[in-house]
Design a protein around this motif. Structure first.
Motif, PDB file in Angstrom:
ATOM      1  N   GLU A 137      34.248  43.885  32.464  1.00 18.29           N
ATOM      2  CA  GLU A 137      33.157  43.231  33.178  1.00 18.29           C
ATOM      3  C   GLU A 137      32.827  41.918  32.496  1.00 18.29           C
ATOM      4  N   ASP A 138      32.211  41.020  33.209  1.00 17.78           N
ATOM      5  CA  ASP A 138      31.823  39.704  32.699  1.00 17.78           C
ATOM      6  C   ASP A 138      33.044  38.817  32.496  1.00 17.78           C
ATOM      7  N   SER A 139      33.911  39.156  31.542  1.00 22.26           N
ATOM      8  CA  SER A 139      35.109  38.368  31.253  1.00 22.26           C
ATOM      9  C   SER A 139      36.318  39.293  31.306  1.00 22.26           C
ATOM     10  N   LYS A 140      37.272  38.996  32.163  1.00 18.94           N
ATOM     11  CA  LYS A 140      38.336  39.948  32.451  1.00 18.94           C
ATOM     12  C   LYS A 140      39.496  39.892  31.453  1.00 18.94           C
ATOM     13  N   THR A 141      40.230  40.985  31.415  1.00 22.71           N
ATOM     14  CA  THR A 141      41.533  41.036  30.758  1.00 22.71           C
ATOM     15  C   THR A 141      42.602  40.725  31.802  1.00 22.71           C
ATOM     16  N   ASN A 142      43.849  40.650  31.374  1.00 23.23           N
ATOM     17  CA  ASN A 142      44.919  40.501  32.364  1.00 23.23           C
ATOM     18  C   ASN A 142      45.089  41.821  33.126  1.00 23.23           C
ATOM     19  N   PRO A 143      45.772  41.805  34.267  1.00 23.55           N
ATOM     20  CA  PRO A 143      45.858  43.004  35.111  1.00 23.55           C
ATOM     21  C   PRO A 143      46.472  44.222  34.425  1.00 23.55           C
ATOM     22  N   ASP A 144      47.408  43.987  33.480  1.00 24.67           N
ATOM     23  CA  ASP A 144      48.062  45.102  32.800  1.00 24.67           C
ATOM     24  C   ASP A 144      47.153  45.800  31.794  1.00 24.67           C
ATOM     25  N   SER A 145      46.017  45.179  31.507  1.00 19.92           N
ATOM     26  CA  SER A 145      45.118  45.709  30.479  1.00 19.92           C
ATOM     27  C   SER A 145      43.892  46.398  31.051  1.00 19.92           C
ATOM     28  N   ARG A 146      43.866  46.594  32.363  1.00 22.01           N
ATOM     29  CA  ARG A 146      42.682  47.165  32.990  1.00 22.01           C
ATOM     30  C   ARG A 146      43.073  47.921  34.253  1.00 22.01           C
TER      31      ARG A 146
END
Length: 360
Positions: A137-146
């Motif tokens: 939330e707020d600041s995202k990770t890359n797609p593979d990390s979430r």
């Protein structure tokens, strides 16, 4: 602003405050994470026995502290155990240490505001391999990390609001600068890229000159130093846009203390910015934007619960009910992953800041 909306948000804030303040749980501290708060509510609820962690960007970040309040309030109300981790520094390394600690503890979920979009991947992949549900939330990770991103507002909507504010406050021409958080912060970079694209796509912005993107690393002193450096380097500067609550607060104080003619806009907490908001020469910030960080934390909590109980997987098209916040649908994100959007940014100015400064 409609009185009904204000009343509802005031009530929501009061409920959040009461829930946090009246909890009967215990508090612990951990040297690897700055502040580590763990509180358990009624174990008789359906979520009893489940442990949900939220990892903020760093200790001492007011926006993240409010987000954590909202997260903790929902988890406790649902009978779960909330772990709040505030890393000692706004770095990927500090967050990796926290994530590894949470994996060892065997938490059921991690909700994180990423300091770096890519550097957390190995740690978060390890968490997911261990069966821990991961959202950001707020600041995202890359797609593979979430599994899914809880986005506070659409990137384009934020970029448009901020770009139009710069255009308006500058009078439509002149030099302006951006004071960001860290150079790796995904949310900051996405908003800044959006602003640049908007500025280049329409001739009405053609007389504006973006002279620099400075980075205060979400630290008050460094943000203060960067603001002072911008004033020294660009004597013709008209506007600073700070899309970070730490940065905008530091910049506002510098500009007001020095009685600078440079004006400010961006994203800020009403409680911290009230004294700087005004449409006269005595105030450094005519207006700014934000969303409710308590609600962002609450949505992160409901998302974590839905991931853990299997209501959603984080796939595009998944739908769930976030308590009294209403129904949400997971959609495709610009980076190829998925997200849900809390809502549009809200404008705070001299006409309403006094109403909001006691809310959050």
């Amino acid at each position: 602003m409609k009185k009904k909306l204000l009343s509802a948000l005031l009530c929501a804030s009061l409920v959040a405050t009461m829930a946090v303040g009246c909890s009967g749980g215990s508090s612990e501290s951990s040297s690897d994470s700055g502040n580590d708060t763990k509180q358990e509510a009624d174990s008789g609820s359906d979520e009893g026995g489940k442990t949900y962690a939220i990892v903020t960007k760093s200790a001492g970040n007011p926006f993240n502290e409010k987000t954590a309040e909202g997260f903790q309030e929902v988890i406790e109300a649902q009978g779960g155990t909330a772990i709040v981790k505030h890393p000692e520094a706004a770095t990927a390394d500090a967050q990796v240490s926290v994530i590894q600690s949470l994996i060892s503890q065997g938490v059921d979920s991690i909700c994180i505001a990423a300091n770096d979009e890519n550097a957390l991947q190995a740690a978060l992949e390890e968490a997911m391999a261990a069966g821990i549900k991961v959202c950001c939330e707020d600041s995202k990770t890359n797609p593979d990390s979430r599994q899914v991103f809880v986005n506070q507002a659409g990137i384009t909507e934020i970029g448009q609001s901020l770009m139009d504010a710069v255009l308006d406050i500058s009078g439509g021409e002149g030099q302006w600068a951006i004071l960001s958080a860290t150079s790796q912060a995904a949310n900051q970079n996405a908003w800044i890229d959006s602003m640049k694209e908007i500025m280049e796509s329409d001739d009405k912005y053609s007389k504006l000159e973006l002279v620099e993107v400075a980075y205060g690393d979400d630290e008050p002193q460094k943000s203060t130093d960067q603001t002072q450096a911008l004033l020294a380097k660009y004597p013709d500067l008209k506007v600073i846009c700070a899309p970070t609550t730490v940065g905008i607060n530091a910049a506002a104080k510098v500009l007001q203390d020095e009685k600078s003619s440079v004006k400010l806009t961006g994203l800020g907490l009403p409680s911290e910015m009230a004294e700087y908001i005004g449409d006269d020469d005595a105030h450094s910030c005519p207006y700014m934007y934000l969303w409710n960080p308590i609600d962002l934390g609450r949505l992160g909590a409901y998302t974590s619960i839905a991931l853990v109980d299997g209501t959603i997987t984080g796939a595009e098209g998944d739908k769930f009910t976030a308590g009294d916040m209403g129904d949400y649908e997971i959609v495709k994100a610009d980076d190829g992953g998925t997200e849900m959007i809390l809502g549009a940014p809200f404008k705070f100015d001299a006409s309403n800041i006094d109403e909001w400064k006691d809310v959050y």
